[in-house]
Scaffold this active site. Sequence first.
Site, PDB file in Angstrom:
ATOM      1  N   GLY A  47      28.555 -17.390   7.184  1.00  0.00           N
ATOM      2  CA  GLY A  47      28.013 -16.668   5.956  1.00  0.00           C
ATOM      3  C   GLY A  47      29.196 -15.614   5.446  1.00  0.00           C
ATOM      4  N   GLN A  52      32.704  -9.139   0.023  1.00  0.00           N
ATOM      5  CA  GLN A  52      33.779  -9.385   1.056  1.00  0.00           C
ATOM      6  C   GLN A  52      35.009  -9.970   0.323  1.00  0.00           C
ATOM      7  OE1 GLN A  52      30.950 -11.374   3.890  1.00  0.00           O
ATOM      8  NE2 GLN A  52      32.468 -10.095   5.328  1.00  0.00           N
ATOM      9  N   CYS A 102      31.545 -10.077  11.961  1.00  0.00           N
ATOM     10  CA  CYS A 102      31.706 -10.114  10.555  1.00  0.00           C
ATOM     11  C   CYS A 102      33.207 -10.428  10.163  1.00  0.00           C
ATOM     12  CB  CYS A 102      31.385  -8.632  10.134  1.00  0.00           C
ATOM     13  SG  CYS A 102      31.261  -8.647   8.128  1.00  0.00           S
ATOM     14  N   LEU A 103      33.173 -11.218   9.022  1.00  0.00           N
ATOM     15  CA  LEU A 103      34.662 -11.448   8.700  1.00  0.00           C
ATOM     16  C   LEU A 103      35.306 -10.289   8.438  1.00  0.00           C
ATOM     17  CD1 LEU A 103      33.863 -14.712   6.881  1.00  0.00           C
ATOM     18  CD2 LEU A 103      34.992 -14.574   8.997  1.00  0.00           C
ATOM     19  N   HIS A 144      22.136 -10.005   7.680  1.00  0.00           N
ATOM     20  CA  HIS A 144      23.511  -9.564   7.592  1.00  0.00           C
ATOM     21  C   HIS A 144      24.124  -9.550   6.248  1.00  0.00           C
ATOM     22  CE1 HIS A 144      27.622  -9.453   9.777  1.00  0.00           C
ATOM     23  NE2 HIS A 144      28.068  -9.694   8.582  1.00  0.00           N
ATOM     24  N   GLU A 145      23.920 -10.710   5.547  1.00  0.00           N
ATOM     25  CA  GLU A 145      24.680 -11.020   4.331  1.00  0.00           C
ATOM     26  C   GLU A 145      23.920 -10.272   3.186  1.00  0.00           C
ATOM     27  OE1 GLU A 145      27.297 -12.472   4.641  1.00  0.00           O
ATOM     28  OE2 GLU A 145      27.295 -13.455   6.290  1.00  0.00           O
ATOM     29  N   HIS A 148      25.284  -6.800   3.273  1.00  0.00           N
ATOM     30  CA  HIS A 148      26.621  -6.521   2.444  1.00  0.00           C
ATOM     31  C   HIS A 148      26.448  -6.173   1.227  1.00  0.00           C
ATOM     32  CE1 HIS A 148      29.902  -7.725   5.236  1.00  0.00           C
ATOM     33  NE2 HIS A 148      29.187  -8.767   5.724  1.00  0.00           N
TER      34      HIS A 148
HETATM   35 NI    NI Z   1      29.561  -9.768   7.561  1.00  0.00          NI
END
Ligand code: NI
Length: 187
Positions: A47, A52, A102-103, A144-145, A148
Site C-alpha cells: 500500500g 508519501q 512503511c515505505l 496504516h494508509e 498517512h
Molecule cells: Ni506507510
Amino acid sequence: MSVKSILRLGDPTLRRVAEPASEPTAPDIQALIQDLTDTLAEAGGIGIAAPQIGVSRRVLLFSVPEARATDDPDDGAWPLTALINPVLEPIGDDRAIAWEGCLSIPGMRGEIARWQRVRVTGSMADGQPWEAVVAGWRARVLQHEIDHLDGVLYIDRLDDPTRFGFTEEVIEAEAAARYDDRQESRA
Ligand code: NI
C-alpha cells in the site's frame, strides 16, 4: 505515468493532514493514482498514500497478498485498489497486534495494535462510492494508509518502544523466540 521518489521519515509533508480530493475522476487525481501505482510497483509494497510521494491529497492504494491473508471472512487477498477520501470507523473493541513496515521508514519494523475490524467508505477511481467491512490485514493496511492521510506514521502507535527495530534483527529475534517456545513445549 512515472515513478516518484518516496518521502522518508523527517519530511514534513508526511506529517501534514492531507486535503480531500474534490473530484475523484479529475485528471490530476487520475494521474496521481497512476503515479502511486507505478511508484508502489517499483518499491514493492502492499500500500501507499499520496503524501508519501509529496502530494498532500486524500488518495491511497492498498492490497493484501495471498500470503498475508488470515481466515477471517472479512480478511483475505485483495487486488490493488485506489481509494479516494476514505473514512474509517472501528467495529467493536477488538485489536490485533502485528509487525508493520512503511515505505517511508525503510528497513524497519514495529509491532502495532490495530482495530481488528473496521468499516471503510470512500470513492473508487471511477468515482463510484465504495463501502466495505474489512478485518485482519485488509483492516490493518487500510488503517496504516489512512493514518498517512492524517500525518500519522506507525511509529506514533508503538505501545512498546522495544518492539521496534531493523527488519533483519526483528526477523532473527522473532525466529529465535519461536524456537525457544518450541523447545519449552517439548520439555
Ligand atoms: Ni506507510
